[in-house]
Write a protein that holds these residues in place. Structure first.
Motif, PDB file in Angstrom:
ATOM      1  N   LYS A 209     -25.153  -2.240   3.882  1.00  9.32           N
ATOM      2  CA  LYS A 209     -24.564  -2.985   2.763  1.00  9.32           C
ATOM      3  C   LYS A 209     -23.333  -2.272   2.199  1.00  9.32           C
ATOM      4  O   LYS A 209     -22.563  -2.879   1.456  1.00  9.32           O
ATOM      5  N   MET A 210     -23.174  -0.987   2.513  1.00 10.13           N
ATOM      6  CA  MET A 210     -22.080  -0.198   1.943  1.00 10.13           C
ATOM      7  C   MET A 210     -20.744  -0.588   2.562  1.00 10.13           C
ATOM      8  O   MET A 210     -20.673  -0.996   3.719  1.00 10.13           O
ATOM      9  N   ALA A 211     -19.725  -0.375   1.761  1.00 14.28           N
ATOM     10  CA  ALA A 211     -18.366  -0.542   2.286  1.00 14.28           C
ATOM     11  C   ALA A 211     -18.143   0.564   3.312  1.00 14.28           C
ATOM     12  O   ALA A 211     -18.704   1.659   3.202  1.00 14.28           O
ATOM     13  N   ALA A 212     -17.346   0.310   4.317  1.00 12.66           N
ATOM     14  CA  ALA A 212     -17.124   1.261   5.417  1.00 12.66           C
ATOM     15  C   ALA A 212     -16.698   2.647   4.923  1.00 12.66           C
ATOM     16  O   ALA A 212     -17.251   3.663   5.373  1.00 12.66           O
ATOM     17  N   PRO A 213     -15.736   2.747   3.998  1.00 14.80           N
ATOM     18  CA  PRO A 213     -15.335   4.100   3.548  1.00 14.80           C
ATOM     19  C   PRO A 213     -16.485   4.850   2.856  1.00 14.80           C
ATOM     20  O   PRO A 213     -16.649   6.052   3.038  1.00 14.80           O
ATOM     21  N   THR A 214     -17.295   4.145   2.089  1.00 15.31           N
ATOM     22  CA  THR A 214     -18.428   4.766   1.393  1.00 15.31           C
ATOM     23  C   THR A 214     -19.477   5.223   2.399  1.00 15.31           C
ATOM     24  O   THR A 214     -20.013   6.336   2.302  1.00 15.31           O
ATOM     25  N   ARG A 215     -19.768   4.357   3.374  1.00 17.94           N
ATOM     26  CA  ARG A 215     -20.750   4.693   4.409  1.00 17.94           C
ATOM     27  C   ARG A 215     -20.289   5.900   5.226  1.00 17.94           C
ATOM     28  O   ARG A 215     -21.053   6.824   5.494  1.00 17.94           O
ATOM     29  N   GLU A 216     -19.020   5.911   5.620  1.00 25.31           N
ATOM     30  CA  GLU A 216     -18.476   7.032   6.410  1.00 25.31           C
ATOM     31  C   GLU A 216     -18.501   8.334   5.609  1.00 25.31           C
ATOM     32  O   GLU A 216     -18.782   9.394   6.155  1.00 25.31           O
ATOM     33  N   ALA A 217     -18.212   8.231   4.323  1.00 29.78           N
ATOM     34  CA  ALA A 217     -18.252   9.427   3.466  1.00 29.78           C
ATOM     35  C   ALA A 217     -19.677   9.961   3.383  1.00 29.78           C
ATOM     36  O   ALA A 217     -19.905  11.186   3.438  1.00 29.78           O
ATOM     37  N   LEU A 218     -20.650   9.072   3.257  1.00 33.87           N
ATOM     38  CA  LEU A 218     -22.055   9.488   3.191  1.00 33.87           C
ATOM     39  C   LEU A 218     -22.500  10.093   4.518  1.00 33.87           C
ATOM     40  O   LEU A 218     -23.216  11.103   4.531  1.00 33.87           O
TER      41      LEU A 218
ATOM     42  N   GLN B 242     -36.000  24.326   0.876  1.00 30.46           N
ATOM     43  CA  GLN B 242     -36.648  23.041   0.616  1.00 30.46           C
ATOM     44  C   GLN B 242     -35.798  22.159  -0.296  1.00 30.46           C
ATOM     45  O   GLN B 242     -35.726  20.945  -0.105  1.00 30.46           O
ATOM     46  N   VAL B 243     -35.133  22.767  -1.289  1.00 35.12           N
ATOM     47  CA  VAL B 243     -34.251  22.005  -2.181  1.00 35.12           C
ATOM     48  C   VAL B 243     -33.105  21.394  -1.379  1.00 35.12           C
ATOM     49  O   VAL B 243     -32.793  20.202  -1.516  1.00 35.12           O
ATOM     50  N   LYS B 244     -32.494  22.211  -0.520  1.00 36.63           N
ATOM     51  CA  LYS B 244     -31.387  21.713   0.309  1.00 36.63           C
ATOM     52  C   LYS B 244     -31.864  20.608   1.252  1.00 36.63           C
ATOM     53  O   LYS B 244     -31.172  19.607   1.442  1.00 36.63           O
ATOM     54  N   GLU B 245     -33.050  20.799   1.846  1.00 36.12           N
ATOM     55  CA  GLU B 245     -33.596  19.780   2.741  1.00 36.12           C
ATOM     56  C   GLU B 245     -33.840  18.470   1.999  1.00 36.12           C
ATOM     57  O   GLU B 245     -33.546  17.385   2.519  1.00 36.12           O
ATOM     58  N   SER B 246     -34.397  18.555   0.793  1.00 35.66           N
ATOM     59  CA  SER B 246     -34.700  17.331   0.047  1.00 35.66           C
ATOM     60  C   SER B 246     -33.409  16.616  -0.368  1.00 35.66           C
ATOM     61  O   SER B 246     -33.371  15.379  -0.392  1.00 35.66           O
ATOM     62  N   GLU B 247     -32.349  17.358  -0.664  1.00 37.59           N
ATOM     63  CA  GLU B 247     -31.066  16.740  -0.992  1.00 37.59           C
ATOM     64  C   GLU B 247     -30.532  15.960   0.206  1.00 37.59           C
ATOM     65  O   GLU B 247     -30.072  14.816   0.070  1.00 37.59           O
ATOM     66  N   ILE B 248     -30.598  16.564   1.374  1.00 35.34           N
ATOM     67  CA  ILE B 248     -30.116  15.899   2.590  1.00 35.34           C
ATOM     68  C   ILE B 248     -31.001  14.701   2.930  1.00 35.34           C
ATOM     69  O   ILE B 248     -30.511  13.634   3.310  1.00 35.34           O
ATOM     70  N   ARG B 249     -32.295  14.890   2.785  1.00 35.68           N
ATOM     71  CA  ARG B 249     -33.241  13.803   3.073  1.00 35.68           C
ATOM     72  C   ARG B 249     -32.972  12.603   2.151  1.00 35.68           C
ATOM     73  O   ARG B 249     -32.989  11.447   2.597  1.00 35.68           O
ATOM     74  N   ALA B 250     -32.709  12.870   0.870  1.00 38.62           N
ATOM     75  CA  ALA B 250     -32.426  11.781  -0.082  1.00 38.62           C
ATOM     76  C   ALA B 250     -31.161  11.026   0.334  1.00 38.62           C
ATOM     77  O   ALA B 250     -31.121   9.778   0.284  1.00 38.62           O
ATOM     78  N   LYS B 251     -30.140  11.754   0.754  1.00 37.72           N
ATOM     79  CA  LYS B 251     -28.910  11.101   1.210  1.00 37.72           C
ATOM     80  C   LYS B 251     -29.172  10.276   2.464  1.00 37.72           C
ATOM     81  O   LYS B 251     -28.655   9.155   2.608  1.00 37.72           O
ATOM     82  N   TYR B 252     -29.970  10.822   3.363  1.00 41.90           N
ATOM     83  CA  TYR B 252     -30.279  10.114   4.605  1.00 41.90           C
ATOM     84  C   TYR B 252     -31.074   8.842   4.309  1.00 41.90           C
ATOM     85  O   TYR B 252     -30.807   7.771   4.875  1.00 41.90           O
ATOM     86  N   GLU B 253     -32.061   8.923   3.421  1.00 38.61           N
ATOM     87  CA  GLU B 253     -32.862   7.754   3.062  1.00 38.61           C
ATOM     88  C   GLU B 253     -31.992   6.687   2.393  1.00 38.61           C
ATOM     89  O   GLU B 253     -32.149   5.486   2.650  1.00 38.61           O
ATOM     90  N   ARG B 254     -31.087   7.146   1.552  1.00 37.54           N
ATOM     91  CA  ARG B 254     -30.140   6.208   0.919  1.00 37.54           C
ATOM     92  C   ARG B 254     -29.301   5.523   1.990  1.00 37.54           C
ATOM     93  O   ARG B 254     -29.075   4.307   1.954  1.00 37.54           O
ATOM     94  N   TYR B 255     -28.848   6.311   2.949  1.00 39.27           N
ATOM     95  CA  TYR B 255     -28.036   5.766   4.035  1.00 39.27           C
ATOM     96  C   TYR B 255     -28.828   4.736   4.839  1.00 39.27           C
ATOM     97  O   TYR B 255     -28.303   3.672   5.200  1.00 39.27           O
ATOM     98  N   MET B 256     -30.090   5.052   5.136  1.00 45.45           N
ATOM     99  CA  MET B 256     -30.922   4.135   5.916  1.00 45.45           C
ATOM    100  C   MET B 256     -31.197   2.835   5.152  1.00 45.45           C
ATOM    101  O   MET B 256     -31.252   1.764   5.748  1.00 45.45           O
ATOM    102  N   LYS B 257     -31.377   2.908   3.848  1.00 46.10           N
ATOM    103  CA  LYS B 257     -31.672   1.714   3.044  1.00 46.10           C
ATOM    104  C   LYS B 257     -30.420   0.885   2.772  1.00 46.10           C
ATOM    105  O   LYS B 257     -30.441  -0.337   2.874  1.00 46.10           O
ATOM    106  N   GLU B 258     -29.345   1.554   2.404  1.00 48.07           N
ATOM    107  CA  GLU B 258     -28.175   0.843   1.901  1.00 48.07           C
ATOM    108  C   GLU B 258     -26.975   0.896   2.851  1.00 48.07           C
ATOM    109  O   GLU B 258     -25.937   0.297   2.559  1.00 48.07           O
ATOM    110  N   GLY B 259     -27.102   1.627   3.944  1.00 42.27           N
ATOM    111  CA  GLY B 259     -25.957   1.854   4.831  1.00 42.27           C
ATOM    112  C   GLY B 259     -25.274   0.601   5.319  1.00 42.27           C
ATOM    113  O   GLY B 259     -24.042   0.527   5.355  1.00 42.27           O
TER     114      GLY B 259
END
Length: 191
Positions: A80-89, A61-78
């Motif tokens: 707006k992010m610079a291409a290298p930052t978005r690709e890294a995420l 569950q901890v691992k899932e929530s970490e991935i989910r947080a990254k995914y939600e960040r990607y969906m919200k800010e993706g």
């Protein structure tokens, strides 16, 4: 000459039948689920396995929530992010999902291994006791109840109670199933 062969054949058949009659086969059955459910060491093993499984589930569950947080960040800010930052995420999310699947597969294998490790000494003890009970009571074969196509009404063939008694455990009453019958009727026969 024909009479001599007929007499010889009749004598041979008679001796064969007598030999078979002296070597009667006695088949019993054993209710593994009923017995294992009453063993203190099996209950302890079950509790250990449950705690181990719960720890792995929390880690998952901890691992899932970490991935989910990254995914939600990607969906919200993706966008707006610079291409290298978005690709890294994106790469982090993909790698995290792969690691999550690997963790899940390893966890399932570890739970099975832990279960086998915990049950092995219990099963060895049961097998040894079952063999002793079968020998003491003249059983030629003992089958697991789960493998029976037909359960005889003669409960004296059920060695489950005898095994429990040999292990020094007072047998619990039989449980009633949903159709109103009993799953195991205590066998009080000690012969």
């Amino acid at each position: 000459m024909k009479n001599l062969k007929s007499i010889f054949l009749a004598v041979l058949v008679m001796f064969s039948l007598e030999s078979v009659a002296q070597n009667t086969v006695k088949i019993g059955y054993f209710d593994y689920s009923y017995v294992i459910g009453q063993l203190p060491e099996a209950k302890a093993a079950e509790a250990d396995l449950k705690a181990y499984t719960e720890k792995l589930q929390k880690d998952l569950q901890v691992k899932e929530s970490e991935i989910r947080a990254k995914y939600e960040r990607y969906m919200k800010e993706g966008e707006k992010m610079a291409a290298p930052t978005r690709e890294a995420l994106e790469k982090e999310i993909q790698t995290g999902q792969q690691q999550l699947q690997e963790f899940q597969q390893k966890a399932e294998a570890d739970v099975t291994k832990k279960q086998n490790t915990l049950l092995a000494p219990i099963n060895d003890k049961l097998e040894k006791t079952l063999k002793e009970v079968a020998k003491e009571n003249g059983f030629t074969y003992v089958l697991r109840k789960e493998t029976l196509l037909y359960e005889p009404e003669d409960q004296t063939l059920d060695v489950s109670i005898l095994v429990l008694k040999k292990l020094g455990i007072t047998p619990a009453p039989a449980k009633t199933n949903t159709t109103g019958g009993t799953t195991t009727k205590p066998n009080t026969n000690t012969t």
